[in-house]
Design an enzyme around this catalytic site. Structure first.
Site, PDB file in Angstrom:
ATOM      1  N   CYS A  18      30.023  15.130   8.952  1.00  0.00           N
ATOM      2  CA  CYS A  18      31.369  15.841   9.062  1.00  0.00           C
ATOM      3  C   CYS A  18      31.009  16.881   7.458  1.00  0.00           C
ATOM      4  O   CYS A  18      30.386  16.283   6.818  1.00  0.00           O
ATOM      5  CB  CYS A  18      32.281  15.463   8.240  1.00  0.00           C
ATOM      6  SG  CYS A  18      32.815  13.853   9.810  1.00  0.00           S
ATOM      7  N   ARG A  30      26.268  19.124  10.753  1.00  0.00           N
ATOM      8  CA  ARG A  30      26.664  17.776  10.440  1.00  0.00           C
ATOM      9  C   ARG A  30      27.497  17.971  10.799  1.00  0.00           C
ATOM     10  O   ARG A  30      28.071  15.686  11.162  1.00  0.00           O
ATOM     11  CB  ARG A  30      26.989  17.472   8.909  1.00  0.00           C
ATOM     12  CG  ARG A  30      26.673  18.996   8.093  1.00  0.00           C
ATOM     13  CD  ARG A  30      27.043  18.889   6.534  1.00  0.00           C
ATOM     14  NE  ARG A  30      27.635  17.113   6.015  1.00  0.00           N
ATOM     15  CZ  ARG A  30      26.425  16.877   5.067  1.00  0.00           C
ATOM     16  NH1 ARG A  30      25.754  17.139   4.588  1.00  0.00           N
ATOM     17  NH2 ARG A  30      27.505  15.552   4.201  1.00  0.00           N
ATOM     18  N   TRP A  80      32.315  14.524  12.363  1.00  0.00           N
ATOM     19  CA  TRP A  80      31.358  13.820  13.736  1.00  0.00           C
ATOM     20  C   TRP A  80      32.147  13.100  13.142  1.00  0.00           C
ATOM     21  O   TRP A  80      32.245  11.910  12.536  1.00  0.00           O
ATOM     22  CB  TRP A  80      29.945  13.522  12.185  1.00  0.00           C
ATOM     23  CG  TRP A  80      29.076  12.534  13.213  1.00  0.00           C
ATOM     24  CD1 TRP A  80      28.191  13.256  14.746  1.00  0.00           C
ATOM     25  CD2 TRP A  80      28.872  11.459  13.884  1.00  0.00           C
ATOM     26  NE1 TRP A  80      27.772  12.566  15.122  1.00  0.00           N
ATOM     27  CE2 TRP A  80      28.038  10.578  14.379  1.00  0.00           C
ATOM     28  CE3 TRP A  80      29.425  10.347  12.314  1.00  0.00           C
ATOM     29  CZ2 TRP A  80      27.864   9.386  14.514  1.00  0.00           C
ATOM     30  CZ3 TRP A  80      29.001   9.407  12.394  1.00  0.00           C
ATOM     31  CH2 TRP A  80      28.093   8.909  13.904  1.00  0.00           C
ATOM     32  N   ASN A  83      34.626  14.287   4.188  1.00  0.00           N
ATOM     33  CA  ASN A  83      33.648  13.013   4.608  1.00  0.00           C
ATOM     34  C   ASN A  83      33.466  12.393   4.082  1.00  0.00           C
ATOM     35  O   ASN A  83      33.423  12.166   3.077  1.00  0.00           O
ATOM     36  CB  ASN A  83      32.767  14.440   4.983  1.00  0.00           C
ATOM     37  CG  ASN A  83      31.155  13.876   4.735  1.00  0.00           C
ATOM     38  OD1 ASN A  83      31.111  13.082   6.057  1.00  0.00           O
ATOM     39  ND2 ASN A  83      30.153  14.182   3.485  1.00  0.00           N
ATOM     40  N   GLY A  84      33.515  10.813   5.477  1.00  0.00           N
ATOM     41  CA  GLY A  84      32.815  10.182   4.397  1.00  0.00           C
ATOM     42  C   GLY A  84      34.107   8.695   5.191  1.00  0.00           C
ATOM     43  O   GLY A  84      34.555   9.200   6.600  1.00  0.00           O
ATOM     44  N   GLU A 137       7.291   8.965  15.977  1.00  0.00           N
ATOM     45  CA  GLU A 137       7.869  10.147  16.109  1.00  0.00           C
ATOM     46  C   GLU A 137       7.676  11.201  17.015  1.00  0.00           C
ATOM     47  O   GLU A 137       9.435  10.898  17.070  1.00  0.00           O
ATOM     48  CB  GLU A 137       6.736  10.498  14.329  1.00  0.00           C
ATOM     49  CG  GLU A 137       7.211  12.160  14.245  1.00  0.00           C
ATOM     50  CD  GLU A 137       9.044  11.913  14.239  1.00  0.00           C
ATOM     51  OE1 GLU A 137       9.885  10.966  13.585  1.00  0.00           O
ATOM     52  OE2 GLU A 137       9.802  12.804  13.883  1.00  0.00           O
ATOM     53  N   LYS A 197      11.698  12.204  18.614  1.00  0.00           N
ATOM     54  CA  LYS A 197      11.680  13.623  19.263  1.00  0.00           C
ATOM     55  C   LYS A 197      12.524  13.876  20.255  1.00  0.00           C
ATOM     56  O   LYS A 197      13.410  14.386  20.625  1.00  0.00           O
ATOM     57  CB  LYS A 197      11.015  14.083  18.590  1.00  0.00           C
ATOM     58  CG  LYS A 197      10.000  14.480  17.101  1.00  0.00           C
ATOM     59  CD  LYS A 197      11.168  15.492  15.761  1.00  0.00           C
ATOM     60  CE  LYS A 197      11.995  15.147  15.468  1.00  0.00           C
ATOM     61  NZ  LYS A 197      11.952  13.881  14.758  1.00  0.00           N
ATOM     62  N   GLU A 247      16.082  12.021  20.788  1.00  0.00           N
ATOM     63  CA  GLU A 247      16.912  13.044  20.376  1.00  0.00           C
ATOM     64  C   GLU A 247      17.318  13.879  20.606  1.00  0.00           C
ATOM     65  O   GLU A 247      18.384  14.600  20.588  1.00  0.00           O
ATOM     66  CB  GLU A 247      16.923  13.424  18.470  1.00  0.00           C
ATOM     67  CG  GLU A 247      16.682  12.473  17.706  1.00  0.00           C
ATOM     68  CD  GLU A 247      16.321  12.704  16.301  1.00  0.00           C
ATOM     69  OE1 GLU A 247      14.882  13.630  16.253  1.00  0.00           O
ATOM     70  OE2 GLU A 247      16.595  13.076  15.715  1.00  0.00           O
ATOM     71  N   HIS A 307       1.016  -6.301  25.685  1.00  0.00           N
ATOM     72  CA  HIS A 307       1.652  -7.879  25.423  1.00  0.00           C
ATOM     73  C   HIS A 307       2.929  -7.446  26.658  1.00  0.00           C
ATOM     74  O   HIS A 307       3.934  -8.106  26.045  1.00  0.00           O
ATOM     75  CB  HIS A 307       1.334  -7.901  23.656  1.00  0.00           C
ATOM     76  CG  HIS A 307       0.453  -7.897  23.546  1.00  0.00           C
ATOM     77  ND1 HIS A 307      -0.059  -9.069  23.659  1.00  0.00           N
ATOM     78  CD2 HIS A 307      -0.596  -7.457  21.954  1.00  0.00           C
ATOM     79  CE1 HIS A 307      -1.245  -9.396  23.208  1.00  0.00           C
ATOM     80  NE2 HIS A 307      -1.775  -7.953  22.108  1.00  0.00           N
ATOM     81  N   LYS A 332      23.364  14.909  11.251  1.00  0.00           N
ATOM     82  CA  LYS A 332      22.072  15.899  10.269  1.00  0.00           C
ATOM     83  C   LYS A 332      21.697  14.752   9.823  1.00  0.00           C
ATOM     84  O   LYS A 332      20.848  14.287   8.770  1.00  0.00           O
ATOM     85  CB  LYS A 332      21.965  16.831   9.936  1.00  0.00           C
ATOM     86  CG  LYS A 332      20.736  17.779   9.125  1.00  0.00           C
ATOM     87  CD  LYS A 332      19.959  17.760  10.149  1.00  0.00           C
ATOM     88  CE  LYS A 332      18.289  18.200   9.118  1.00  0.00           C
ATOM     89  NZ  LYS A 332      17.113  17.283  10.281  1.00  0.00           N
TER      90      LYS A 332
HETATM   91  C1  AGP Z   1      15.408  12.862  12.519  1.00  0.00           C
HETATM   92  O1  AGP Z   1      14.705  13.333  13.741  1.00  0.00           O
HETATM   93  C2  AGP Z   1      16.343  12.137  12.603  1.00  0.00           C
HETATM   94  N1  AGP Z   1      18.222  13.283  12.973  1.00  0.00           N
HETATM   95  C3  AGP Z   1      16.802  11.423  11.941  1.00  0.00           C
HETATM   96  O2  AGP Z   1      16.515  10.189  12.356  1.00  0.00           O
HETATM   97  C4  AGP Z   1      16.890  10.962  10.247  1.00  0.00           C
HETATM   98  O3  AGP Z   1      15.454  11.166   9.949  1.00  0.00           O
HETATM   99  C5  AGP Z   1      17.387   9.883   9.507  1.00  0.00           C
HETATM  100  O4  AGP Z   1      18.832  10.439   9.441  1.00  0.00           O
HETATM  101  C6  AGP Z   1      16.963   9.818   7.979  1.00  0.00           C
HETATM  102  O5  AGP Z   1      17.739  10.873   7.781  1.00  0.00           O
HETATM  103  P1  AGP Z   1      17.059  11.423   5.777  1.00  0.00           P
HETATM  104  O6  AGP Z   1      14.984  11.848   5.696  1.00  0.00           O
HETATM  105  O7  AGP Z   1      17.960  12.960   5.265  1.00  0.00           O
HETATM  106  O8  AGP Z   1      17.258  10.278   4.908  1.00  0.00           O
END
Ligand code: AGP
Length: 610
Positions: free
Chosen positions: A2, A27, A74, A98-99, A483, A487, A490, A506, A605
């Site tokens: 949010c 956000r 969100w 927000n929270g 990673e 990506k 996501e 394995h 984010k």
């Molecule tokens: C990254 O592509 C993601 N959106 C997510 O995994 C992110 O890295 C994670 O939420 C941690 O965020 P931060 O680095 O702001 O702590």
């Protein structure tokens, strides 16, 4: 999760609030709303879906006041709907939040029992009713908010309007972020810096349990218990243009292409090439501290966690210090063994991720020293840490982290070299090779970026329909494989897994057939021969191999169905080059499928919920 924004000044609030929400949309983006003081009370407009739906609703019903608050959501409590969208109103009070209010069910029951009607399923509306109840008892807005927050458990950043005090906004926070912006004749608030950059660079970060009254002429800050707080604003060096797309189709693509610049900014002033050392006075550790560290615990989530795995490998190899990585969410609440002698490195792009923040706090309470690696100056994790070693990637807007990941790698490697030098575990020649290599890395990446983009675009044409993709790597390529898979998941919603190449046999090898592309990371490092064997094993199961190979490595390339070339580097530096084609692969698949690259479904984010 949010985003909240507020403006009080002489200008019309609506365009400023909408602009702020656009910059905060990363956000959360399942609904949005505004509340503005009009001549005859507070007017509210809310809409489900992206911000453009709110803009459309506002074009039909203009809001004309100069004092207002806005929210992009969100969903946590209550599905995305207009009634659940913020602002929430109760009597003369409008609130954005927000929270998460943890005891909202209990408070809801109490309010309903005393005759309040709660329209939405949200926890936020409870806050509005609590404040309303206090104003009914004759309290002004600040006192009403203070009393109400005394009943609330959980995380919040709130901005509140009252019909009875039309020239002010009151904000308060606990755990969720909130920044105040000050300029001549106007005061602003927002969940994050980029929302305010077009209006001011002068910002004040609210601390937990603080409440501020914002008026056009400035703000007053106190603790929730009424103790006055004096805090000077800080000048933020980010420019508004840094948070624009700059001709790129998506923020993510722009941010991938910004990586050489982000690295240069992060390395600047820290590479001591003359002495083959790292210059980092900000890390707050003396030479003796460096020698006394018994163990390093790296805490992070998501992409930042992947950076910490590379960090662990560097720390072990270069500083010969025992190092472990922990998912911050798993470290918490399980009574992990931590204490004096441990250095905790909390890595977070946003500096606000609640799991990382709380895990690092827990470690600090048990006697560990905490070093933050974060990109957002003054954010919560650096504020709680003993010292901060910032990355300088600039604002990252795409939900999928790219340039911040790259700069986290840089800081972790620099820290490992620094520690190795202090502990006498790397010699001059080795250190010089690494420092020189790091200095060249921005250029090495920049040189190949366009070509890599073209190569990957071409490969993706053949593989964009794949339903499952595996990413394999060993050593420093293993976290890059993780990673690459994250990506792809996501932003393209394709099922992907990253594996340590040696683990294939394995279990995961059972998944392979002619329909599964396997991306194999094979820089020419100490693991090359074994990875080559793992690749052959995958080929023997008819999997299609996409190799990430060193330029000119025809031996590896002859075994791949398709390949991308990366620049040859010192093996410790390979993650900086191998991750780029993986970021571009995910981007190209998502763009080909037409998904919402910068704001993928269900994500946000900054994750400020547990
Ligand atoms: C990254 O592509 C993601 N959106 C997510 O995994 C992110 O890295 C994670 O939420 C941690 O965020 P931060 O680095 O702001 O702590």
């Amino acid at each position: 999760m949010c985003g909240i924004v507020g403006h009080v000044g002489a200008e019309k609030a609506t365009p400023i609030l909408l602009d702020g929400l656009r910059r905060l949309e990363y956000r959360g983006y399942d609904s949005a709303g505004l509340a503005v003081h009009a001549s005859d009370g507070i007017e509210i407009v809310r809409a489900v879906g992206k911000l453009r739906n709110l803009e459309k609703a506002l074009s039909e019903k203009g809001l004309l006041g100069t004092v207002g608050i806005g929210h992009t959501r969100w969903a946590t409590h209550g599905r995305p709907s207009e009634v659940n969208a913020h602002p929430h109103i109760a009597g003369p009070i409008a609130v954005v939040h927000n929270g998460i209010i943890e005891n909202h069910l209990e408070l809801r029951a109490e309010l309903e029992a005393s005759g309040f009607t709660i329209a939405s399923d949200t926890d936020t509306e409870i806050i509005a009713h609590l404040i309303h109840r206090e104003t009914q008892a004759g309290h002004d807005m600040v006192t009403a908010i203070r009393h109400s927050l005394g009943h609330v458990e959980g995380a919040y950043a709130i901005a509140v309007l009252s019909e009875r005090e039309p020239n002010r906004i009151v904000v308060a926070k606990s755990a969720s972020p909130l920044v105040i912006g000050v300029s001549n004749g106007a005061t602003y608030c927002a969940s994050d810096i980029p929302a305010l950059l077009p209006y001011t660079n002068e910002m004040v970060f609210l601390e937990d349990s603080e409440i501020a009254v914002l008026e056009a002429e400035g703000f007053t800050l106190t603790k929730l218990d009424g103790t006055p707080v004096s805090r000077r604003s800080r000048k933020i060096s980010w420019s508004p243009v840094m948070a624009e797309k700059d001709g790129y189709k998506h923020f993510m693509l722009k941010e991938i292409f910004e990586q050489p610049r982000a690295l240069e900014d992060t390395l600047r002033g820290r590479l001591d090439r003359e002495n083959a050392d790292i210059f980092t006075p900000e890390i707050g550790l003396s030479e003796d501290d460096a020698k006394r560290i018994d163990r390093v615990i790296l805490l992070a989530c998501g992409t930042s966690h992947h950076a910490t795995i590379a960090g662990r490998y560097w720390l072990e190899e270069l500083a010969k210090v025992p190092a472990i990585t922990e998912l911050a969410s798993e470290f918490r609440g399980r009574d992990a063994v931590v204490g004096e002698g441990d250095l905790v490195i909390a890595v977070s792009q946003s500096g606000e991720t609640i799991d990382t923040l709380m895990a690092a706090k827990e470690a600090k309470e048990r006697g560990a020293k905490v070093l933050a690696i974060a990109n957002v100056n003054g954010s919560a994790i650096p504020r709680m840490a003993d010292a901060s070693f910032y990355t300088h990637a600039g604002p990252e807007i795409g939900v999928a982290s790219t340039k911040c990941f790259m700069t986290q790698l840089a800081n972790l490697l620099m820290f490992s070299i620094w520690l190795g030098r202090r502990r006498g575990t790397i010699d001059d020649a080795q250190a010089a090779e690494l420092v020189e290599g790091l200095a060249r890395i921005p250029h090495v990446i920049a040189e190949r970026l366009r070509e890599t983009h073209l190569m990957v675009t071409d490969i993706v044409r053949d593989f964009s329909e794949a339903r499952d993709v595996l990413f394999l790597g060993r050593g420093l390529s293993f976290p890059m494989a993780l990673e690459g898979a994250l990506k792809l998941k996501e932003i393209s919603y394709v099922h992907a897994e990253g594996y340590a190449a040696g683990e294939m046999k394995h279990g995961p090898i059972a998944l392979l057939d002619a329909h599964v592309p396997v991306v194999v990371l094979m820089p020419q490092d100490r693991h090359y021969d074994r990875v080559s064997s793992n690749m052959q094993e995958a080929r023997a199961r008819e999997a299609k191999i996409i190799g990430v190979t060193t330029a000119g490595d025809t031996q590896a390339q002859s075994l791949c169905d398709r390949f991308v070339e990366v620049a040859p580097t010192h093996e410790a530096l390979s993650p900086f080059v191998t991750v780029v084609p993986l970021q571009l692969y995910a981007y190209c698949v998502a763009d080909h499928k037409g998904t919402d690259v910068d704001q993928p479904r269900n994500l946000a984010k900054t994750v400020t919920v547990e």
